[in-house]
Design a protein around this motif. Structure first.
Motif, PDB file in Angstrom:
ATOM      1  N   LEU A 162       0.641  -1.082   0.349  1.00 37.30           N
ATOM      2  CA  LEU A 162      -0.402  -0.117  -0.396  1.00 37.30           C
ATOM      3  C   LEU A 162       1.593   1.376   0.417  1.00 37.30           C
ATOM      4  O   LEU A 162       1.736   1.123  -0.997  1.00 37.30           O
ATOM      5  N   THR A 163       1.030   2.143   1.313  1.00 40.92           N
ATOM      6  CA  THR A 163       1.812   3.719   1.133  1.00 40.92           C
ATOM      7  C   THR A 163       2.676   3.099   1.826  1.00 40.92           C
ATOM      8  O   THR A 163       3.184   4.516   2.787  1.00 40.92           O
ATOM      9  N   ALA A 164       2.665   2.210   2.355  1.00 43.65           N
ATOM     10  CA  ALA A 164       3.682   2.294   3.673  1.00 43.65           C
ATOM     11  C   ALA A 164       4.984   3.343   2.999  1.00 43.65           C
ATOM     12  O   ALA A 164       5.837   3.038   1.883  1.00 43.65           O
ATOM     13  N   GLU A 165       5.933   3.883   4.351  1.00 42.53           N
ATOM     14  CA  GLU A 165       6.880   4.375   3.693  1.00 42.53           C
ATOM     15  C   GLU A 165       8.354   4.130   5.069  1.00 42.53           C
ATOM     16  O   GLU A 165       7.627   3.238   6.330  1.00 42.53           O
ATOM     17  N   PHE A 166       9.154   3.461   4.719  1.00 40.69           N
ATOM     18  CA  PHE A 166       9.986   2.259   6.094  1.00 40.69           C
ATOM     19  C   PHE A 166      12.102   3.396   5.369  1.00 40.69           C
ATOM     20  O   PHE A 166      12.320   3.953   4.452  1.00 40.69           O
ATOM     21  N   HIS A 167      12.171   3.086   7.182  1.00 41.54           N
ATOM     22  CA  HIS A 167      13.123   3.637   7.089  1.00 41.54           C
ATOM     23  C   HIS A 167      14.810   2.597   6.665  1.00 41.54           C
ATOM     24  O   HIS A 167      15.984   3.125   5.938  1.00 41.54           O
ATOM     25  N   VAL A 168      14.168   1.384   6.890  1.00 37.84           N
ATOM     26  CA  VAL A 168      14.937   0.946   6.292  1.00 37.84           C
ATOM     27  C   VAL A 168      14.181  -0.885   5.707  1.00 37.84           C
ATOM     28  O   VAL A 168      13.423  -1.324   5.661  1.00 37.84           O
ATOM     29  N   ILE A 169      14.782  -0.609   4.103  1.00 37.68           N
ATOM     30  CA  ILE A 169      14.149  -1.666   3.033  1.00 37.68           C
ATOM     31  C   ILE A 169      15.800  -2.827   3.120  1.00 37.68           C
ATOM     32  O   ILE A 169      16.563  -2.110   2.516  1.00 37.68           O
ATOM     33  N   PHE A 170      15.744  -4.562   3.449  1.00 45.95           N
ATOM     34  CA  PHE A 170      16.531  -5.363   2.996  1.00 45.95           C
ATOM     35  C   PHE A 170      15.744  -6.216   2.557  1.00 45.95           C
ATOM     36  O   PHE A 170      14.633  -6.541   2.211  1.00 45.95           O
ATOM     37  N   PHE A 171      15.721  -6.047   0.834  1.00 45.24           N
ATOM     38  CA  PHE A 171      15.430  -7.075  -0.316  1.00 45.24           C
ATOM     39  C   PHE A 171      16.432  -6.793  -1.074  1.00 45.24           C
ATOM     40  O   PHE A 171      16.480  -6.169  -2.636  1.00 45.24           O
ATOM     41  N   SER A 172      16.770  -8.525  -1.872  1.00 43.90           N
ATOM     42  CA  SER A 172      17.658  -8.550  -2.985  1.00 43.90           C
ATOM     43  C   SER A 172      17.016  -9.202  -4.357  1.00 43.90           C
ATOM     44  O   SER A 172      16.100  -9.772  -3.674  1.00 43.90           O
TER      45      SER A 172
END
Length: 685
Positions: A529-539
């Motif tokens: 949805l519209t969530a924002e994050f300070h850290v994204i760990f995604f490879s």
């Protein structure tokens, strides 16, 4: 005036698309392109997006006639468009299970543009499904082939026997039978595709008397059949010997077999043996070090819904046999009752007692078997034997040890049940991920630096994290240090339960964690949805070491819409490295040498070789480096076709490009290595 007219038509098409009236929208596009052909290239992409939605809707209603009409019309408007050809191939693949037709469209698209990854993936998938790696392994196993040839020569009565080869693939067994001059030879396979290859093989080898047939149900009497079969040959066994393919084929064929019919092989015996190997144990059980970190050291965590895995034990350097083998299954393939009995059970099935050698520990149970092709010819998959055949690996039998009697060193083993004695169950993706301890350690080492970096702008108690690793190890560590929230995903109910148990064991409040369920489907862009994050760990890498097209598309969405200024995206760069190599591995699993079969088959199947092999462990595959490693792409998130100069260091025949990835975090925090092969030889060359 002309411009205003076509703009109005395109506007109407877009409005119809927004209201999900895809059929009417596509017709508007057709009308615009027919009247103003010069504009169609500018609107090709949005046309395809609407076209894809239309095909999805029509496919659900099983309206094949209209689907093909639209495909035909779209090809007229955009002749040779690789995206449309790929779309047609995917339709054949997904909705009609018509692999040969799908493969032809993928191949045509790939010949036009070989740079598109999605098309190459689809082509390789269809080629592998049509001609699996196991077929190459079986054909290249010279020892197995010679054993079958010897048994056939021993048993066939010239001009008398009526021979049939079941599940016979390209027809090698029929060639062996034909050279013994029986009364007749028929080779069957349920695949029309294999029937086509077998016909070509018979023609090339002048075996014109061999009857090639496609009949998925052998119980139906073949057209024109006069004599019942009195010699049946089959070789489609697997690592557990008695798979349903073999037994069902024999049961179906029984009505057309003579009362005195013989089967090659005529009997088989399955054995189990206890081994000790930390390397092998990691294939089916979570290792102790990671359990200690996760605070679940008292739990037994194993693979879910798995009875056995296929493993080649010759690659395990720490393997030790700690029991003697015990026979757990014997079957007479000439006995109908035996076949009926074992067709209804999961092999291996039953109970066994294994006596462990003193001062040894048992970590895994291995299965292997002997096949008696004749009284004088026996083949085995026993990993201890130098004469073992190589096309069938050993069975790693999981979740089986039910009781250990210490004073007698006796292990009681029950087979044929799932997860006996397991406290927790997890998917293979989580198991592979967590048992890769060097990988886990470098991720954990990155956490401190990430905290220092983020601490310059935000308190750790305000940090929101998205971790879409198979298991959110980075996110868990951040929560333990006081982060506010974690979004992660679970691919099954087993994985979701495991995640919740681990969070509870580490004192993480349930309200801090949101688990996105991705059961039996791919991760989608709109799930956040519209969530924002300070850290994204995604490879963009999957657990096989390959770059996932779906994950790569999601990366762009995450970077654009779900991460704020000054936040972290990890890994921030994945570099693709390549090296020219030679390896025999490809010769056995992606090609064929006629020397291994004794007939001309290689040319008939070479066009079905794949261009990409993944999920490789280079510690267990021998190869010779022919060049220095070279950077192919500095960032796998944004790759384009490039020409790379390579410094050749050794003479030799290059048959593959070995590729691996270096993943970089903050300030070169860590390197993660994954391997894959790209065979150099052209398909069909």
């Amino acid at each position: 005036m002309e411009s205003a007219h076509w703009r109005e038509i395109i506007k109407e098409a877009r409005q119809l698309e927004q209201t999900k009236r895809y059929n009417e929208s596509i017709e508007k596009y057709y009308a615009a392109f027919q009247q103003y052909p010069n504009i169609k290239e500018n609107f090709e992409r949005e046309f395809r997006i609407t076209f894809t939605k239309l095909i999805e809707v029509m496919s659900k209603s099983e309206n094949e006639t209209d689907v093909f009409r639209h495909f035909e019309k779209a090809n007229e408007v955009f002749p040779g468009n690789v995206h449309l050809l790929n779309e047609i191939g995917e339709y054949f693949l997904k909705y009609m299970n018509a692999l040969p037709f799908a493969m032809l469209h993928f191949k045509k698209a790939h010949n036009i543009d070989s740079s598109l990854v999605c098309i190459e993936r689809n082509l390789n998938y269809s080629l592998t499904a049509l001609f699996p790696k196991r077929c190459y392994k079986a054909l290249n196993d010279k020892r197995k082939n010679e054993a079958y040839r010897a048994a056939i020569r021993e048993l066939i009565i010239p001009k008398v026997d009526v021979v049939v080869c079941l599940n016979a693939g390209p027809g090698l067994l029929a060639l062996y039978a034909n050279e013994c001059m029986p009364k007749s030879v028929t080779t069957y396979d349920s695949s029309i595709f294999m029937e086509k290859i077998a016909n070509e093989v018979m023609k090339v080898n002048s075996a014109n008397k061999v009857i090639v047939a496609n009949n998925p149900c052998y119980s139906e009497t073949p057209v024109g059949m006069r004599d019942k079969w009195n010699l049946v040959i089959i070789d489609t066994f697997d690592h557990c010997m008695c798979n349903n393919s073999v037994l069902m084929s024999l049961l179906h064929a029984w009505n057309n077999m003579d009362s005195e019919a013989r089967v090659i092989p005529y009997k088989g015996e399955l054995f189990v043996i206890g081994v000790s190997s930390a390397q092998l144990e990691r294939k089916h059980r979570l290792c102790e070090s990671i359990k200690i970190y996760l605070n679940i050291q008292m739990c037994n965590v194993e693979l879910c819904q798995v009875n056995h895995l296929e493993e080649d034990l010759k690659y395990y350097t720490d393997l030790e046999y700690v029991t003697e083998p015990v026979s757990v299954l014997k079957i007479n393939f000439n006995n109908y009752n035996d076949i009926m009995k074992y067709n209804s059970v999961v092999a291996p099935s039953g109970h066994a007692q294994l006596k462990i050698k003193e001062n040894h520990k048992i970590t895994s149970i291995i299965g292997f078997f002997n096949l008696h092709l004749s009284d004088n010819v026996v083949i085995t998959t026993d990993p201890r034997s130098e004469q073992r055949i190589s096309c069938w690996d050993q069975a790693l039998i999981v979740n089986t040890i039910t009781e250990i009697v210490p004073e007698h060193n006796i292990v009681h083993v029950n087979f044929g049940t799932y997860n006996v004695g397991s406290d927790m169950k997890i998917s293979s993706s989580i198991l592979t991920f967590l048992n890769d301890t060097p990988f886990i350690n470098v991720i954990l080492n990155a956490v401190s630096t990430a905290c220092i970096y983020l601490g310059q702008t935000v308190s750790i108690s305000e940090i929101d994290i998205l971790d879409f690793s198979p298991f959110p190890i980075f996110g868990l560590e951040m929560l333990k240090r006081g982060a506010r929230s974690l979004h992660c995903w679970a691919m099954s109910r087993y994985d979701e339960s495991f995640l919740r148990n681990v969070f509870e064991a580490n004192g993480i409040p349930a309200e801090k964690v949101k688990i996105i369920r991705v059961f039996n489907k791919q991760l989608q862009r709109n799930m956040l949805l519209t969530a924002e994050f300070h850290v994204i760990f995604f490879s963009v890498l999957d657990t096989s070491g390959d770059i996932s097209v779906n994950r790569r598309s999601i990366v762009n969405t995450l970077q654009e819409a779900h991460i704020g200024h000054g936040s972290l995206f990890l890994p921030n760069r994945i570099t693709l490295i390549g090296q020219l190599v030679y390896t025999k591995h490809l010769n056995n699993e992606n090609g064929l040498s006629d020397k291994n079969v004794g007939f001309k088959l290689a040319n008939s199947i070479k066009q079905y070789r794949v261009s990409h092999m993944t999920n490789l462990n280079l510690d267990r595959i021998e190869y010779k480096a022919l060049s220095d490693p070279v950077v192919v792409s500095h960032n796998c998130n944004h790759m384009n076709s490039v020409v790379v100069q390579v410094n050749v260091t050794n003479d030799g025949v290059c048959n593959a490009i070995l590729c691996w990835n270096l993943s970089t975090g903050i300030g070169e925090l860590y390197n993660i290595v994954r391997w894959r092969f790209r065979p150099c030889t052209r398909r069909g060359g």
